[in-house]
Design a protein around this motif. Sequence first.
Motif, short mmCIF file in Angstrom:
data_model
loop_
_atom_site.label_atom_id
_atom_site.label_comp_id
_atom_site.label_asym_id
_atom_site.label_seq_id
_atom_site.Cartn_x
_atom_site.Cartn_y
_atom_site.Cartn_z
N ILE A 50 0.86 -1.18 0.00
CA ILE A 50 0.00 0.00 0.00
C ILE A 50 0.90 1.23 0.00
N THR A 51 0.54 2.20 -0.83
CA THR A 51 1.35 3.42 -0.86
C THR A 51 1.16 4.20 0.44
N ARG A 52 2.18 4.99 0.77
CA ARG A 52 2.16 5.72 2.03
C ARG A 52 1.04 6.76 2.09
N ASP A 53 0.61 7.26 0.94
CA ASP A 53 -0.48 8.23 0.95
C ASP A 53 -1.85 7.56 1.03
N LYS A 54 -1.84 6.22 1.14
CA LYS A 54 -3.06 5.40 1.31
C LYS A 54 -4.01 5.49 0.11
N ASN A 55 -3.47 5.88 -1.04
CA ASN A 55 -4.32 6.03 -2.22
C ASN A 55 -4.42 4.75 -3.04
N PHE A 56 -3.35 3.91 -3.03
CA PHE A 56 -3.33 2.75 -3.91
C PHE A 56 -2.91 1.49 -3.16
N VAL A 57 -3.58 0.40 -3.55
CA VAL A 57 -3.16 -0.93 -3.14
C VAL A 57 -2.61 -1.64 -4.37
N LEU A 58 -1.47 -2.27 -4.21
CA LEU A 58 -0.88 -3.05 -5.31
C LEU A 58 -0.86 -4.50 -4.87
#
Length: 1656
Positions: free
Chosen positions: A1286-1294
Amino acid sequence: MTPFNVCSMMNRPDQSKDATTMVKNIRAAVLLGNLKSLPKVPSKIVRIFVSSTFGDTVAERNILLEKAYPELKKWCQEKGLDFQVVDMRWGVRDEVNDDHMTLNICLREIENCQVLSVGPNVLFLLGQRYGWRPNPATIDAVEFETILKFAEEDENATSLLVNWYQRDENSDPPVFVLQPVTQDRKDEWIRNSSSLSRALRKAVEGAVEANEINQDRGKYYSMSVTEHEIKFALETETPDNHCVAFIRTLQHLEENLANPKAHSYTDFISYTSTEIDKEARDRLTTFKEKFIPSKLGEENIHKYCIDWTSEGVDISDEDHYKYLITFCTTFVKDVKRLVKKGLSESQLLELCQDSLFMEVLHHSKFCLLKCQNFCGRKELLHSIEKYLSNPEKTKPLVIHGPSGVGKTSVMAMVALEQQNKRDCQTVLRFLGTSSHTSTIFQVMLTIFSQICETYKLTIPADVKLKRFADLVKYFPVLLQQVSDVAKDKPLIILLDSIDQLQSAYDAYEVKWLPKQCPPNVKIVLSTLPDASHILDEMKEYLGDSECFMAVEALSEDTGEAILNSWMASINRKVTAEQFTVIREAFQECPQPIFLKLVFEEARRWKSYTSVSENDLAYTVREAIWQLFDRLERQFGRTVVSHALGYISASRNGVTEGELEDLLSIDDEVLDEIYQYWSPPNPNVVRLPPLLWARLHSEIREYMVDREADGRTVMALYHRQFIEASRDKYLKDDKERQARHQLMVDFFLGTWSGNQKKTLILNQLKRTLEADRKVSPQPIMFKDVFNYRKLNELPYHLLHAENEDQMIKHVLGNFDFLYAWVEAYKPQHVIEEMDMIIAYPTTSKQLTTELELVQDLLRLVKPTLEYAIILKQSNCLATDMLGRMLHFADTHTCIIKSLLEGATRWCQKHDKQLVYATRSCYPAPGGPHRATLVGHRGNIRDIAANAEGTLAVSASDDGTARLWDLIDGEPILTFTGHNGPVNCVALSANSTRVVTGSADNTLRVWDVDSGDEVRVIEEDHSAYTNHSLLCISHDSSKIISGSTEIIMVYEMNSGQDIHRLTGHTLPVSCICISNDDQILVSGSEDKSIKVWSVVTGNLLADRKEFEGEVSKVAITDDRHILAGDKSGGIKIFSTLKNDNGLDVTSKHAIQTPDDARVFSLCASNDGNWMVVAADRAVLVYSINDGSLKHTLTGHDDVIDCVAVTYSDKYIVSGARDNIMIVWDLSTGQLIENLEGQQVEVSNLVLTGDIVISTSVVSQYIKLWSTEEKYISHYNLFFRDQSGVIAITRDKNFVLHYSTNPPEVVVWCCQRREPVLSQKLHNARVTSIATCRDNNTVLSGDVEGVLLIWNINTTDVISKHAFKDSIRHISIRQDDQYAAVAHEKKISLWDIKTNTIVKTWSPQLEAQDIIECVLLTNDNQVLCGMNTGLVLVFGKDGTDVRSLSQCKSKVTCLALSPNEDVLAVGSENTCVPVWDWKKGILIKIIEETFSMVSMAFTEDGRYLVTGSADKLIRIWQLSDGSFYLSHYIYSDLVTMAVQDNEIIGGTRFGQPIVLAIHEKPANVLDALPSSSSTYGLVDSQNASSDTQAVTNGDPPIDVTPSEESNISLTLTAKEDELQRSSSRESFKSCNSTSDNKAENTLPVTPKKRKTSSVCQLI
């Protein structure tokens, strides 16, 4: 009847033991049904009568009203008591005093206070005024003639007496009655009243002097009302326990008699005189100084002396103000002191807390009330006695008759006569008269308890008192137990008015009633003949006309006898002319209730009253309305209509205090009352208590007191009164809504707390801003819920049709919802919401959102109920936020405000917790409808009826359970097997359940009663592999597959019909045709056989299979479908012939890649065959055998498939823990049903409902395939690989998707995938994101490392390592990454895309690197599969190992300063190291293996995610457990930033949880359930440590066993599933066999653990 006087006995310590024995005897006698000596017990009411003169105590009464009463109300409410004040000195209408009954009413109210009040009951306020001395309302005729004789000398006096007193021969003995002051005599009364009083007293004085009237009697004629009241109150045994006197002296009053105000403070000879009435003064002085001190102790007499002012007692005067405050404070202290004393000294107080005792006592007293003056019905009572005394009459006796015919009185007399005739136990219940007799469930509970206590019986442990079905089943068993021990004391159960029960639990179908009574037991019931077809149901159910007796209309002679009896009881009669009018009316309506109403009118008739046929009604309804009309004339139409309107509009009744408050905030009522003068205090306006007291006395006969919401409430008792009141006062919509709205205002507390309300007095043309001094209505009183508000407010808002306030104060108010759920069970709140949704004016938007809230409550219901059981704060707020935050912008009716309230609740909570700041849990409104929890063992089989109303489950716990699929509640538990129940079947007519068990028996059960009907023994040795059971569609036959033999039994007798032999190996599957003609069996012997169900003959034997036949099915047109484990599928057609049946092979099919067939079924139209073949669902045409669809989406073997009734959808369940819904016609994947959490073993479809179970779990899931649910928007990405970042800005899950194999970028804001691409050609093993939120590193099993951009998926660089990549860790500055392979680590420079360094330690062959961490100075920490942690220095030469774990390391976490390392493994411990020094600091003992970990940014806490789906937080300062939080899936990746936990789960949930720390000023201890967590000192790491999850249920207790209720949509099902299979945990460096408490010796199913745990 003399009550037991236990309280006085308690004052003698030497007799306390005897008193305790007496209390026990009292209780035993009451429970036995003894009606002869019923005790008087303390109530829950503090009711104080205020006795004072009128004008001189206004200031004192006002200060009490303003300051003392509100404080005492609040204090009493907190103690569960009602505080009531009766102050009869408030302003009243003229008409109230016109009949001269004030004194009688006052004395009656004092008596009521003495009866009802616990502790104090009378307050005396005395000044220097003796007070009003009324003329007697009635005078005995003989005494009046004597008085008249002594008045003869004064012609005027004689004239006055004769003019105002008239002889009434209807009184027995005759009396002279003071005539009422009618409108046409008002002026005359004003002129003559004083003269009449003087004439009467003078004549009495003459009679006293002549000794024709004794002196004490003579004083009666000149005694003030106040002296009457005080003497009446003090003539008791212990007045010091109940009475308080306040005596105030105004100094210098007699020096200021010329002041007009003085007339209010002392007695004058006349209104115009300034001369003091010395006689009155002397009487008052004697009374105050001699009589009162002779009765009351010094502690209860308070004397005050203040100076006279020109305004009398003036609150604006500083000294007077101090006096008033002191007086007020002293009064409050005295009341509290006496209440506490009353509560402490009453030995019967304990009985008041005994709900069973109070319930039985209530019905016993009600019985005696109904027996008073009973007349007639001799023939009926004789017939009943004859029936009850006949041992051959074993069926219950039913008494029936129309409303008002007198059934209740007959039932009461039956009870009384039975006790008089024989030594018996009577169990009485007058249904609908108490809060415990509203449902048959409650009634049976109290009946069972009473019977068991009396006969000293014990209810078996397996009978769950909170399961109605268990009570029904146990009822006849209990009666038989009584029969065995009751030869000398037979049992008689009397249940009056079955029609008064609520319809819940199918009460009107009377299936709860035993059909037969054993010897020494009788049951008598009564009901209306036409109410809800109850009588018809009873006649059909009991089937014997002799056990029904009708209560006929009263005969004229009986009616006359009853009327004469009633009249005699009050020393009244009627004239012959008056009786003729009564008789004519009674002939038109010969019912007891009508006669009672006529009596209430006739008792008021004087012998000189002229009546005609028009003065009486001729129907019950008309008579009731005539009563109401009289009350309106007497007390005012508005007062009466509104008072009765509030009582009739109430949900369960109103308390007296509530009704007085309601009338006090009703401006229309007050405007009518204060027509001619203003209220005594313009700043405080209330209903005059005397007015309500008089009205109450008039309708008391038709009221009933009962318990509701922990309070004593009043309600109209008789059905006809309720209906008449509603028709007269609530029929108009506007009036009905107005009554409900004012009750809304009351329960909201709108006008409490000194809030002033405008009052317009139209007649006086005056507007007041006045405080109404109504009781506050908070949601909680200290530690006690305000159950009255919680229960009544939603009801009145609904019926007031005030949706805006309903939203604001109830449905959209989180605090209210929280209390609602906490105070009641979640199911109760769900049902309340059903009521709101069903109401015709409820808006569509509110309905939509309310249904979502209902779904939320179903989802979290088990967790909430656990919290209630454990007395912990419930999780409603945290779960609501986690499930519904995404609705905030679109659902603004109630959900948005609920979410705002839940957030505030979390942020202000006094204990630590975590709460979601984004939706991250399964949301309400989706296909998952309910979770049924109750079994203590795993579920082996499930069956349901075609209507979708019932299901039955079989479990390893040795039971089967019947479930209501509509409510999600358990109905019955079938107990009797001595081993696991492996299979179950439910008959098509839903009357029988058949179970098969490893104990080698089949058992047949009755669905209605739960009784075991029969036991069939057979060999079940093959049940370890196959347990086969079905019932023919006509419900007449049982088919059981056991070993290689199939048995067919007759359902009713249990006799075997056919023994089908021929298979050479165990039978693996069976299926019966819909017409019940043929049976198909498949076997491990690779054959199927077709049998005739009618004859048992073998019709066909097909052996063309290559493997074990795993599943068979038959279509309606008799196509036979069969599949085997080698991938073969056969379709056979059948045709009848002379030999029976010709079975011909139609199609032989081989699955692609020879995929094994685990399940198959046919569509309902017979056109399609659906096959579960390994991981694919195959759809074939039955007609031509062609493959229509190959459906892929599961990641593991599919064990079950089914087709919905409409043939629209296919549902498949697999070992990958999910179900998939497919479109049958298109093959499109419609929905993933994720939530089973374990492998799906069984699917049953009934209607739109899908029922799923697993052989490794204890719960049942219900799903809906309705369009509105199945199209529900999925909030989660789907992941089974566990490779997530998960990106640190909580915008995307990969995450890596295995089907199809590609990397997916999932947008958290849009909740949908935005990119998906096959970047790798091999399985991806690790994904890591840089802190720039754009750059991603991913690696695969072939050693390919890619660096790519999130937004475009453009590959920035690619490098192919020789070895597969296991894990990637990026340094905090995004410059370097550590790439872990199986045997080595590479340091990758992200900026230059080059390998900087490679560490290749010498490892054993079996050693594999599992995970890696890269420090800021490029040191590398590697977690190994052996449990070691390897530490590599910067130059690669310094290699150290940390050895503590004994199993594979799954995750590593470094503190922010990188000094502390936490190691997670498959073991249940977390070693915490100072890794640089190689020192083990502590060991955290967990209960499950670790999946992910991270430190908080301040380094104070360690956050762990374990395989039990719990996040736990630990304090690093002392190593103690801090909190835990359930997240419904394994958290496979985790980081903590900005005081939030972020991560992703294997279930596909992006987790964002805020950490709320316990406020520093809150010193409450942590819950005991969390205190056992902690860090184990390394020197004592082998010590046994019990771990109990904070807020979770004990591991060996399921919710149903604790709370005996079904749990829907559980938040804890995985924890429950594991409770029977949790392994004992050990310290990670110990080999000892220490075990956690309460674990069960069942080997757990091994879970997957993450091979990738990316710490972002």
